[in-house]
Write a protein that holds these residues in place. Structure first.
Motif, mmCIF file in Angstrom:
data_model
loop_
_atom_site.group_PDB
_atom_site.id
_atom_site.type_symbol
_atom_site.label_atom_id
_atom_site.label_comp_id
_atom_site.label_asym_id
_atom_site.label_seq_id
_atom_site.Cartn_x
_atom_site.Cartn_y
_atom_site.Cartn_z
ATOM 1 N N ILE A 293 0.843 -1.205 0.000
ATOM 2 C CA ILE A 293 0.000 0.000 0.000
ATOM 3 C C ILE A 293 0.875 1.251 0.000
ATOM 4 O O ILE A 293 0.601 2.230 -0.713
ATOM 5 C CB ILE A 293 -0.946 -0.004 1.222
ATOM 6 N N ALA A 294 1.934 1.244 0.790
ATOM 7 C CA ALA A 294 2.845 2.392 0.812
ATOM 8 C C ALA A 294 3.462 2.612 -0.560
ATOM 9 O O ALA A 294 3.623 3.756 -1.010
ATOM 10 C CB ALA A 294 3.946 2.165 1.860
ATOM 11 N N ASP A 295 3.785 1.519 -1.242
ATOM 12 C CA ASP A 295 4.388 1.631 -2.561
ATOM 13 C C ASP A 295 3.402 2.215 -3.571
ATOM 14 O O ASP A 295 3.769 3.028 -4.419
ATOM 15 C CB ASP A 295 4.861 0.258 -3.027
ATOM 16 N N TRP B 294 1.355 6.567 -7.100
ATOM 17 C CA TRP B 294 0.206 7.355 -7.546
ATOM 18 C C TRP B 294 0.286 8.812 -7.095
ATOM 19 O O TRP B 294 -0.246 9.697 -7.788
ATOM 20 C CB TRP B 294 -1.091 6.694 -7.116
ATOM 21 N N ASN B 295 0.951 9.093 -5.995
ATOM 22 C CA ASN B 295 1.188 10.503 -5.643
ATOM 23 C C ASN B 295 1.981 11.200 -6.744
ATOM 24 O O ASN B 295 1.661 12.324 -7.146
ATOM 25 C CB ASN B 295 1.935 10.602 -4.308
ATOM 26 N N GLU B 296 3.002 10.530 -7.243
ATOM 27 C CA GLU B 296 3.833 11.124 -8.297
ATOM 28 C C GLU B 296 3.081 11.222 -9.624
ATOM 29 O O GLU B 296 3.156 12.242 -10.320
ATOM 30 C CB GLU B 296 5.111 10.305 -8.470
ATOM 31 N N GLY C 200 -1.163 17.098 -12.679
ATOM 32 C CA GLY C 200 -1.632 18.355 -12.116
ATOM 33 C C GLY C 200 -2.761 18.167 -11.124
ATOM 34 O O GLY C 200 -3.547 19.081 -10.872
ATOM 35 N N ARG C 201 -2.850 16.976 -10.554
ATOM 36 C CA ARG C 201 -3.893 16.641 -9.590
ATOM 37 C C ARG C 201 -3.278 16.269 -8.251
ATOM 38 O O ARG C 201 -2.064 16.044 -8.145
ATOM 39 C CB ARG C 201 -4.743 15.457 -10.077
ATOM 40 N N ARG C 202 -4.131 16.183 -7.231
ATOM 41 C CA ARG C 202 -3.695 15.749 -5.902
ATOM 42 C C ARG C 202 -4.253 14.361 -5.642
ATOM 43 O O ARG C 202 -5.450 14.128 -5.788
ATOM 44 C CB ARG C 202 -4.180 16.727 -4.831
ATOM 45 N N TYR C 203 -3.379 13.451 -5.261
ATOM 46 C CA TYR C 203 -3.798 12.083 -4.968
ATOM 47 C C TYR C 203 -4.225 11.975 -3.518
ATOM 48 O O TYR C 203 -3.467 12.304 -2.604
ATOM 49 C CB TYR C 203 -2.655 11.111 -5.251
ATOM 50 N N GLU C 204 -5.430 11.526 -3.299
ATOM 51 C CA GLU C 204 -5.936 11.270 -1.946
ATOM 52 C C GLU C 204 -5.740 9.792 -1.640
ATOM 53 O O GLU C 204 -6.358 8.944 -2.273
ATOM 54 C CB GLU C 204 -7.409 11.659 -1.844
ATOM 55 N N GLU C 205 -4.878 9.503 -0.695
ATOM 56 C CA GLU C 205 -4.509 8.117 -0.413
ATOM 57 C C GLU C 205 -5.667 7.345 0.215
ATOM 58 O O GLU C 205 -6.319 7.844 1.131
ATOM 59 C CB GLU C 205 -3.289 8.094 0.516
ATOM 60 N N PRO C 206 -5.918 6.117 -0.274
ATOM 61 C CA PRO C 206 -6.979 5.295 0.317
ATOM 62 C C PRO C 206 -6.502 4.624 1.597
ATOM 63 O O PRO C 206 -5.302 4.578 1.883
ATOM 64 C CB PRO C 206 -7.239 4.251 -0.767
ATOM 65 N N GLY D 152 -0.898 -2.781 -13.369
ATOM 66 C CA GLY D 152 0.342 -2.942 -14.117
ATOM 67 C C GLY D 152 1.158 -1.662 -14.167
ATOM 68 O O GLY D 152 2.394 -1.696 -14.092
ATOM 69 N N VAL D 153 0.483 -0.521 -14.288
ATOM 70 C CA VAL D 153 1.173 0.778 -14.267
ATOM 71 C C VAL D 153 1.926 0.947 -12.950
ATOM 72 O O VAL D 153 3.093 1.363 -12.933
ATOM 73 C CB VAL D 153 0.170 1.935 -14.473
ATOM 74 N N TRP D 154 1.260 0.602 -11.846
ATOM 75 C CA TRP D 154 1.939 0.678 -10.539
ATOM 76 C C TRP D 154 3.191 -0.192 -10.534
ATOM 77 O O TRP D 154 4.271 0.251 -10.113
ATOM 78 C CB TRP D 154 1.018 0.221 -9.408
#
Length: 333
Positions: A131-133, A138-140, A146-152, A255-257
Motif C-alpha cells: 500500500i505504501a508503494d 500514484w502521488n507522483e 496536475g492533480r492531488r492524490y488522496e490516499e486510500p 500494471g502501471v503501478w
C-alpha cells in the motif's frame, strides 16, 4: 520423518510457479525428497518479490478480531444500498443478504498497526509495504497530471466488516468502496489464491491490492461514477460489458503501478510477472465459470476473461502509462 519431509515439500512447492515445481515422481529435476525440498526453498527465495525493507503505510486499518452486531439486519435502506453496490461491482449479493438475515456479527472498527505489530505478522507487513508503494507511485503520477492524490485506507478484516457501501464479507473477496474510499481484504483470501486458484506468490498478492487501488484511482478521476450512471440506462448484458471494461482498466492500472515501482525500487524478481499473470488468469470470468458450471456465459461476465485480464495488466506493466489503460475507447477489449 520422510512423511513429514514430503508434506513440507508439497506445501512449499504449492507456493512456486508451476514451471518451477520439482517433479518428485519422475526424478527429472531432483532425485530425492530432501534434494527436492532444498531446491524448492531455494526457488522460493529466488521468486520472492523484494518488498522487505520498504516503507510501511500509515493508511492500514486492522479490524481482524474486532466484532459488533451489524445495523443492517431486517432490510431497509442499508440493504438496498448493499444490493446496489454488490451489483455495481459484479458481485452476487445473495450470500451477503443471507449473512445479514442470519444475524452474523461484523467488525466495525480497528487499529492502525505499528511496526512492532507487523514484525510478527509477515502477511500484514507485506500488505502495508505494498500500500505504501502504491501511495508513492500514484502521488507522483497524479502530480504529473496536475492533480492531488488522496490516499486510500486499506482495511484488513476477518469474516465480515461494515463499510460505507454496506456489509462486506470474506465471500466477496477483496473489494473497494467508493463511498468511504477504502479497500477491504480478508487476508484468508490469499490462502484461497494458493489452494483454490493455484496462484501463489508475493507479487500475485500485491497485484490483488494494486487492482483495488486501481479502482480508487478510477474513483478519484471520476471514471467509476460515470460508468455507474451509464449502467443505470443499459440492459443487464450491456451493463456487464461496462463492468468488464472498468475491471480491465483496474488491471491495467495495477500494471502501471508495478512498472513504476520496479523502476524506482527494483521490486521484481525473476518469475514475479508470471505470478501476477497467473493470478489474473486464475480469476478470469471464463475460468471461474468453467470451474463452477462446466460452461461459460460471456454476457454474464463482469470482470473479463483470463486472456483479457492478463493482456491489460501487461499493457500497464510494459507502458507505465495510465493513458494506455483507456479500455472504454477501444472497440474490442
Amino acid at each position: 520423518a520422510n512423511d513429514h519431509m514430503v508434506a513440507a515439500l508439497l506445501d512449499a512447492a504449492d507456493e512456486l510457479p508451476a514451471n518451477r515445481r520439482p517433479d518428485v515422481a519422475s526424478g527429472k529435476i531432483c532425485q530425492t525428497v530432501r534434494q527436492c525440498l532444498t531446491m524448492v526453498n531455494h526457488n522460493k527465495a529466488e521468486y520472492s518479490m523484494r518488498w522487505r525493507g520498504g516503507r510501511r503505510s500509515s493508511n492500514v486499518e486492522d479490524r481482524r478480531g474486532a466484532r459488533a452486531t451489524p445495523r443492517l439486519l431486517g432490510g431497509g435502506i442499508g440493504t438496498i444500498v448493499l444490493i446496489l453496490v454488490a451489483m455495481y461491482f459484479g458481485v452476487d449479493p445473495t450470500p451477503l443478504l443471507q449473512g445479514m438475515q442470519a444475524g452474523q456479527s461484523a467488525s466495525t472498527s480497528g487499529t492502525r498497526p505499528t511496526a512492532e505489530d507487523l514484525k510478527d505478522d509477515p502477511l500484514a507487513d507485506m500488505v502495508s509495504v505494498v500500500i505504501a508503494d502504491t501511495e508513492d507511485v500514484w502521488n507522483e503520477l497524479f502530480r504529473q497530471m496536475g492533480r492531488r492524490y488522496e490516499e486510500p485506507v486499506l482495511v484488513m478484516f476477518s469474516g465480515a466488516t461494515r463499510s460505507a457501501c454496506g456489509l462486506g464479507q470474506a465471500a466477496m473477496g477483496p473489494f473497494y468502496c467508493p463511498a468511504d474510499r477504502k479497500a477491504y481484504i480478508d487476508l484468508s483470501f490469499y490462502d484461497q489464491m494458493r489452494t483454490r486458484f493455484r496462484a501463489p506468490g508475493d507479487f500475485a498478492q500485491a497485484y490483488v491490492i494494486a487492482h483495488e487501488v486501481g479502482h480508487h484511482v478510477q474513483n478519484l478521476l471520476g471514471i467509476s461514477g460515470k460508468v455507474h450512471a451509464m449502467k443505470q440506462r443499459l440492459s443487464p448484458a450491456e451493463s456487464n460489458a461496462l463492468s468488464v471494461r472498468l475491471e480491465l482498466q483496474a488491471d491495467c492500472l495495477a500494471g502501471v503501478w508495478a512498472n513504476h515501482a520496479d523502476r524506482a525500487r527494483n521490486i521484481l524478481e525473476a518469475g514475479d510477472v508470471e505470478e501476477a499473470l497467473n493470478a489474473a488468469s486464475a480469476i478470469g470470468d471464463d475460468t471461474l465459470q468453467r470451474q463452477s458450471r462446466g460452461t461459460v456465459v460471456p454476457e454474464s461476465f463482469t470482470h473479463g476473461t483470463s486472456e483479457q485480464r492478463q493482456r491489460w495488466f501487461r499493457i500497464g506493466l510494459t507502458s507505465g502509462d495510465p493513458d494506455r489503460c483507456d479500455t472504454f475507447s477501444v472497440d474490442q477489449v
